[in-house]
Design a protein around this motif. Structure first.
Motif, PDB file in Angstrom:
ATOM      1  N   ASN A 147       0.818  -1.218   0.000  1.00 48.38           N
ATOM      2  CA  ASN A 147       0.000   0.000   0.000  1.00 48.38           C
ATOM      3  C   ASN A 147       0.851   1.268   0.000  1.00 48.38           C
ATOM      4  O   ASN A 147       0.373   2.344  -0.363  1.00 48.38           O
ATOM      5  N   LEU A 148       2.103   1.134   0.418  1.00 52.31           N
ATOM      6  CA  LEU A 148       2.993   2.298   0.486  1.00 52.31           C
ATOM      7  C   LEU A 148       3.904   2.410  -0.733  1.00 52.31           C
ATOM      8  O   LEU A 148       4.574   3.421  -0.917  1.00 52.31           O
ATOM      9  N   SER A 149       3.919   1.380  -1.553  1.00 52.63           N
ATOM     10  CA  SER A 149       4.836   1.335  -2.692  1.00 52.63           C
ATOM     11  C   SER A 149       4.385   2.262  -3.821  1.00 52.63           C
ATOM     12  O   SER A 149       3.195   2.521  -4.009  1.00 52.63           O
ATOM     13  N   GLY A 150       5.373   2.738  -4.583  1.00 53.12           N
ATOM     14  CA  GLY A 150       5.075   3.577  -5.740  1.00 53.12           C
ATOM     15  C   GLY A 150       4.940   2.782  -7.024  1.00 53.12           C
ATOM     16  O   GLY A 150       4.690   3.359  -8.088  1.00 53.12           O
ATOM     17  N   GLY A 151       5.082   1.455  -6.940  1.00 57.24           N
ATOM     18  CA  GLY A 151       4.954   0.618  -8.126  1.00 57.24           C
ATOM     19  C   GLY A 151       3.522   0.513  -8.607  1.00 57.24           C
ATOM     20  O   GLY A 151       2.582   0.619  -7.814  1.00 57.24           O
ATOM     21  N   LYS A 152       3.347   0.280  -9.905  1.00 55.74           N
ATOM     22  CA  LYS A 152       2.002   0.206 -10.482  1.00 55.74           C
ATOM     23  C   LYS A 152       1.412  -1.194 -10.386  1.00 55.74           C
ATOM     24  O   LYS A 152       0.200  -1.356 -10.215  1.00 55.74           O
ATOM     25  N   THR A 153       2.250  -2.223 -10.520  1.00 57.99           N
ATOM     26  CA  THR A 153       1.777  -3.604 -10.429  1.00 57.99           C
ATOM     27  C   THR A 153       2.429  -4.284  -9.229  1.00 57.99           C
ATOM     28  O   THR A 153       3.409  -3.781  -8.675  1.00 57.99           O
ATOM     29  N   ASP A 154       1.879  -5.433  -8.842  1.00 59.31           N
ATOM     30  CA  ASP A 154       2.460  -6.178  -7.730  1.00 59.31           C
ATOM     31  C   ASP A 154       3.916  -6.547  -8.024  1.00 59.31           C
ATOM     32  O   ASP A 154       4.771  -6.484  -7.143  1.00 59.31           O
ATOM     33  N   ALA A 155       4.170  -6.927  -9.272  1.00 51.88           N
ATOM     34  CA  ALA A 155       5.536  -7.297  -9.661  1.00 51.88           C
ATOM     35  C   ALA A 155       6.478  -6.116  -9.513  1.00 51.88           C
ATOM     36  O   ALA A 155       7.610  -6.249  -9.034  1.00 51.88           O
ATOM     37  N   ASP A 156       6.017  -4.934  -9.926  1.00 54.60           N
ATOM     38  CA  ASP A 156       6.829  -3.723  -9.794  1.00 54.60           C
ATOM     39  C   ASP A 156       7.103  -3.407  -8.325  1.00 54.60           C
ATOM     40  O   ASP A 156       8.210  -3.036  -7.944  1.00 54.60           O
ATOM     41  N   LYS A 157       6.070  -3.555  -7.513  1.00 52.73           N
ATOM     42  CA  LYS A 157       6.210  -3.250  -6.089  1.00 52.73           C
ATOM     43  C   LYS A 157       7.222  -4.162  -5.416  1.00 52.73           C
ATOM     44  O   LYS A 157       8.078  -3.716  -4.652  1.00 52.73           O
TER      45      LYS A 157
END
Length: 219
Positions: A147-157
């Motif tokens: 929830n705090l990540s700046g990634g767009k997808t789970d893989a990116d996060k």
């Protein structure tokens, strides 16, 4: 009458003692205040030269000060603007370090400068599949809060969080080398069992683990 009175006093004393024991047993460990180490041990070059993985842990325990030193090295605040000892993608600080000790589980909150008590009990053996995991003084668990990540997808996060987790584990490995502790980074663990011990939320995911502690003398 005197005998009955004495018996009554004895019963009351036993009841009070039992109540006191129960009250003490229910008191959780204290949160750990995290500050920078006062003694860094080796020089950086010497620590890099000495860094290696070791699995010959002896069943032991760290003091709260020792745990605090390790946590600060992993991701402590090291400047006035709230920056940490490691880089974080987009400055999101989405990776947290949990410490699994003999006393219980703690979650390190860098900007609050403390490790928050999460769960009481010795869950060290739940932090990995190998036998030595249950002997290490502390098992660090690197967890991303998506929830705090700046990634767009789970893989990116997960990929972005892995960068921070890797830097954290290397900081700990170098500090461990400087202090003569053993350490080993691990990817073998039961996510469900360990997640329960850490009381993770649905948005949190374990990235990796690391065992740290005193080791058996070299033969």
């Amino acid at each position: 009458m005197r005998i009955c009175f004495i018996k009554s006093l004895g019963a009351v004393a036993l009841t009070l003692a039992a109540a006191a024991t129960v009250t003490f047993a229910l008191e959780p460990p204290q949160d750990i205040i995290v500050m920078p180490p006062k003694d860094g041990g080796y020089t950086l070059v010497k620590a890099i030269e000495s860094r290696h993985s070791d699995r010959t842990f002896v069943d032991s325990d760290f003091s709260s000060t020792q745990v605090a030193e390790i946590l600060w090295c992993a991701s402590g605040e090291n400047r006035e603007n709230g920056g940490l000892t490691v880089p974080t993608a987009l400055g999101k600080k989405e990776v947290f370090v949990y410490a699994v000790t003999k006393q219980g589980v703690y979650k390190f909150l860098p900007n609050e400068k403390k490790a928050l008590f999460v769960n009481k009990g010795d869950f060290r053996k739940d932090a990995g599949m190998q036998d030595f995991v249950g002997k290490a003084a502390v098992n660090l668990v690197y967890v991303i809060d998506k929830n705090l990540s700046g990634g767009k997808t789970d893989a990116d996060k997960v990929r972005m969080g892995a960068f921070s987790a890797g830097a954290m584990s290397q900081n700990v490995a170098l500090f461990a080398a400087s202090k003569g502790y053993g350490n080993v980074v691990r990817g073998s663990f039961d996510k469900v069992k360990l997640g329960k011990a850490l009381k993770l939320s649905p948005s949190e995911e374990i990235l990796m683990t690391q065992s740290v502690g005193p080791i058996a003398p070299a033969k």
